[in-house]
Design a protein around this motif. Structure first.
Motif, PDB file in Angstrom:
ATOM      1  N   ASP A 138       1.673   1.325  -1.349  1.00  0.00           N
ATOM      2  CA  ASP A 138       2.389   2.557  -1.009  1.00  0.00           C
ATOM      3  C   ASP A 138       3.068   2.348   0.333  1.00  0.00           C
ATOM      4  OD1 ASP A 138       3.307   5.159  -1.251  1.00  0.00           O
ATOM      5  OD2 ASP A 138       1.474   6.070  -0.486  1.00  0.00           O
ATOM      6  N   VAL A 139       3.824   3.337   0.757  1.00  0.00           N
ATOM      7  CA  VAL A 139       4.574   3.226   2.005  1.00  0.00           C
ATOM      8  C   VAL A 139       3.640   2.791   3.138  1.00  0.00           C
ATOM      9  CG1 VAL A 139       4.252   5.684   2.557  1.00  0.00           C
ATOM     10  CG2 VAL A 139       6.171   4.429   3.542  1.00  0.00           C
ATOM     11  N   GLY A 140       4.064   1.801   3.885  1.00  0.00           N
ATOM     12  CA  GLY A 140       3.263   1.285   4.986  1.00  0.00           C
ATOM     13  C   GLY A 140       2.289   0.199   4.596  1.00  0.00           C
ATOM     14  N   SER A 141       2.028   0.030   3.296  1.00  0.00           N
ATOM     15  CA  SER A 141       1.081  -1.003   2.840  1.00  0.00           C
ATOM     16  C   SER A 141       1.524  -1.537   1.481  1.00  0.00           C
ATOM     17  CB  SER A 141      -0.338  -0.445   2.746  1.00  0.00           C
ATOM     18  OG  SER A 141      -0.382   0.668   1.864  1.00  0.00           O
ATOM     19  N   HIS A 278       7.530  12.028   9.291  1.00  0.00           N
ATOM     20  CA  HIS A 278       7.932  11.029  10.279  1.00  0.00           C
ATOM     21  C   HIS A 278       7.578  11.444  11.707  1.00  0.00           C
ATOM     22  CE1 HIS A 278       9.775   8.366   7.390  1.00  0.00           C
ATOM     23  NE2 HIS A 278      10.367   9.419   6.827  1.00  0.00           N
ATOM     24  N   ARG A 364       9.434   9.357   2.444  1.00  0.00           N
ATOM     25  CA  ARG A 364       8.481   8.693   3.335  1.00  0.00           C
ATOM     26  C   ARG A 364       8.922   7.270   3.664  1.00  0.00           C
ATOM     27  NH1 ARG A 364       3.237   8.212   0.521  1.00  0.00           N
ATOM     28  NH2 ARG A 364       4.615   7.718  -1.221  1.00  0.00           N
ATOM     29  N   PHE A 365       9.751   6.681   2.788  1.00  0.00           N
ATOM     30  CA  PHE A 365      10.180   5.301   2.963  1.00  0.00           C
ATOM     31  C   PHE A 365      11.397   5.239   3.887  1.00  0.00           C
ATOM     32  CE2 PHE A 365       7.635   5.089  -0.788  1.00  0.00           C
ATOM     33  CZ  PHE A 365       7.153   3.785  -0.878  1.00  0.00           C
ATOM     34  N   THR A 366      11.481   4.167   4.647  1.00  0.00           N
ATOM     35  CA  THR A 366      12.620   3.957   5.546  1.00  0.00           C
ATOM     36  C   THR A 366      13.086   2.506   5.477  1.00  0.00           C
ATOM     37  OG1 THR A 366      11.207   3.385   7.435  1.00  0.00           O
ATOM     38  CG2 THR A 366      11.793   5.715   7.159  1.00  0.00           C
ATOM     39  N   SER A 382      13.417   3.683  -0.858  1.00  0.00           N
ATOM     40  CA  SER A 382      12.211   3.894  -1.663  1.00  0.00           C
ATOM     41  C   SER A 382      12.321   3.183  -3.012  1.00  0.00           C
ATOM     42  CB  SER A 382      11.940   5.386  -1.855  1.00  0.00           C
ATOM     43  OG  SER A 382      13.079   6.095  -2.307  1.00  0.00           O
ATOM     44  N   LYS A 495       1.163   7.329  -4.326  1.00  0.00           N
ATOM     45  CA  LYS A 495       0.100   7.612  -3.373  1.00  0.00           C
ATOM     46  C   LYS A 495      -1.206   7.743  -4.148  1.00  0.00           C
ATOM     47  CE  LYS A 495      -0.827  10.691   0.541  1.00  0.00           C
ATOM     48  NZ  LYS A 495      -0.295  11.857   1.310  1.00  0.00           N
TER      49      LYS A 495
END
Length: 513
Positions: A138-141, A278, A364-366, A382, A495
């Motif tokens: 997921d976002v960040g991992s 964010h 949430r994604f960048t 994303s 998530k």
């Protein structure tokens, strides 16, 4: 359907109409829980009845539709005991062999598809519903290449059989030789084709007496309502429920256009939620941030937008201030856009000082922008993040675990379906709420499950709520809706906790009646 255990050689191109045949491969599997199930994977040939000079002229193959069906294995039917103590139950002779109907016929069956238009069913199939799922992170991992697959212990297969459907030119679905693929690239043709797949599968598998559910995501929610209407009108098939994930039933709520102010207000709570993710709202709770945005969007902002140039200077300044506080966007940007900006502009603007753009499918994604000065962003970080894991997973899974071979590229999210025709809505918004109103009126047992993602910039939750509020429904019909909110994006199942919550709710939905 073929019942052999050997994979069939795939076709390198769409099959000649005269030679088109189903190419299903059947495999047996067992869930970690011990449930034995069968997969039927391949392309179903759809045919159309033809007439010539007013006379029947046979059935013409028109398309080969790829699907994966998961069905729980059941014990064979056994003769029912005679209540009187001898022979078999029923009206016939005692030795007539009358049997109890196979309980598989009463097991719920879920027909699922994604949207686009142009999306295969891989997202719902391997992100949420099926027994095997993508290891994407997921976002960040995020999981690095070559990615992987893992079991989905909470799969909906524990509670219902599943049929995953890919419309024409998505997945491995194609038209047969001699047929124009554009024939199926439109609202009505797509609706009728998916309805025919469901009717044919239901008939071949003797599932007319099974509880039936349609689950769609994004444009797939609009498709789900339209297909349910087609099934009811054309075949008399009433479904038990509709699962609407990341909903759009009236596209006028999403399409930004001059003179159409409603979408600007309906996106505002999503902008606020993404800004919150964010870290731009400090230690405030998400619920508080979203509530403030919803109240302002539904009241003062809606009024300010309707006034146009009639809005006084003080009122305009007040609107700029409130919007800046809610969205954390630069007040100068808000002024220059005259209080009106679309999602592509928001994507480019929110984190401009950090040299980042935010995702549309999932805010949430960048990612860094291609051009630091761009005023709009059409590239979705994303989708870029998850396309690789899902592509690797489905291409491995259908061949290595389901045994289906095909040399065609599996089209995950394609532009091959464009242009998409909405000719039946010429001059009016694309809107299926009237169909849903009619279905709810004619079928008093029909239930609706709705999933929303607070960080979904493609189908904002407040826009869907606006649609429900404007539908002509009595209190009884409204009570048949269940609403589920997730702190995630369009594909909220990315998530892990949202996936668990979503499957728990869907399991209750399909087993409730």
């Amino acid at each position: 359907m073929p019942q052999d255990d050997q994979p069939r050689d795939g076709e390198h191109q769409p099959t000649s109409g005269e030679k088109a045949t189903d190419d299903f491969v059947v495999r047996s599997h067992t869930l970690p829980s011990g449930l034995h199930y069968t997969t039927t994977t391949g392309r179903m040939v759809l045919r159309t009845e033809e007439t010539k000079d007013g006379k029947a002229n046979g059935f013409r193959p028109k398309a080969e539709i790829f699907l994966v069906a998961y069905t729980a294995d059941q014990q064979p039917s056994t003769p029912a005991p005679d209540p009187a103590g001898g022979g078999s139950a029923g009206n016939g002779p005692a030795d007539s062999g009358s049997a109890v109907p196979n309980p598989a016929n009463r097991r719920p069956v879920v027909f699922a598809f994604n949207g686009g238009p142009g999306s295969s069913s891989v997202w719902l199939h391997m992100g949420l519903l099926g027994p095997r799922m993508v290891d994407s992170g997921d976002v960040g991992s995020l999981t690095p290449p070559p990615f992987g697959l893992t079991d989905n212990p909470e799969t909906l297969l524990q509670h219902a059989d599943l049929v995953m459907i890919d419309p024409v030119n998505t997945g491995f679905s194609r038209v047969v030789d001699g047929t124009e693929s554009g024939e199926f690239h439109g609202f009505e043709a797509d609706r009728d084709l998916v309805a025919e797949v469901i009717r044919l599968w239901t008939t071949r598998n003797n599932r007319w007496l099974s509880p039936k559910y349609l689950v769609g995501e994004s444009y797939g929610t609009l498709r789900a309502v339209a297909v349910a209407g087609r099934l009811f009108d054309a075949y008399g098939m009433a479904v038990n429920g509709l699962g609407l994930i990341s909903t759009v039933l009236n596209m006028a709520t999403l399409n930004f256009a001059p003179g159409r102010d409603t979408p600007y207000a309906l996106h505002l709570p999503t902008y606020a939620a993404i800004a919150h993710f964010h870290g731009r709202h400090g230690d405030r709770e998400l619920a508080d941030v979203v509530r403030e945005a919803e109240e302002y969007a539904g009241r003062e902002f809606g009024y300010a937008l309707t006034q146009g140039a009639r809005l006084g200077t003080d009122e305009f300044d007040a609107a700029v201030g409130r919007l800046a506080a809610i969205t954390t966007l630069d007040p100068g940007f808000i002024r220059r856009t005259n209080l009106r900006w679309d999602y592509a502009q928001f994507s480019a603007e929110l984190l401009r000082e950090q040299n980042l753009v935010v995702g549309r499918i999932d805010g949430r994604f960048t990612a860094p922008p291609a051009d630091q000065q761009e005023s709009t962003n059409w590239d979705d970080p994303s989708l870029r993040a998850i396309n690789g894991p899902y592509s690797a997973a489905v291409n491995h899974y259908v061949r290595a675990e389901l045994g289906y071979e095909n040399d065609l590229p599996y089209e995950i999210l394609t532009g091959r379906v464009q242009p998409w025709s909405y000719k039946s809505f010429e001059g009016v918004p694309v809107d299926v709420t009237g169909t849903l109103e009619r279905l709810l009126a004619h079928n008093p047992s029909l239930r609706i499950h709705v999933d929303y993602g607070y960080h979904d910039g493609a189908t904002p939750h407040f826009a869907a709520e606006y649609v429900w509020a404007h539908m002509r429904l009595d209190d009884g019909a409204r009570a048949r809706f269940s609403h589920h909110y997730h702190e995630a994006g369009h594909m909220m199942y990315l998530k892990p906790q949202c996936r668990l919550d979503q499957l728990a709710a869907l399991s209750g939905f399909v087993t409730a009646g």
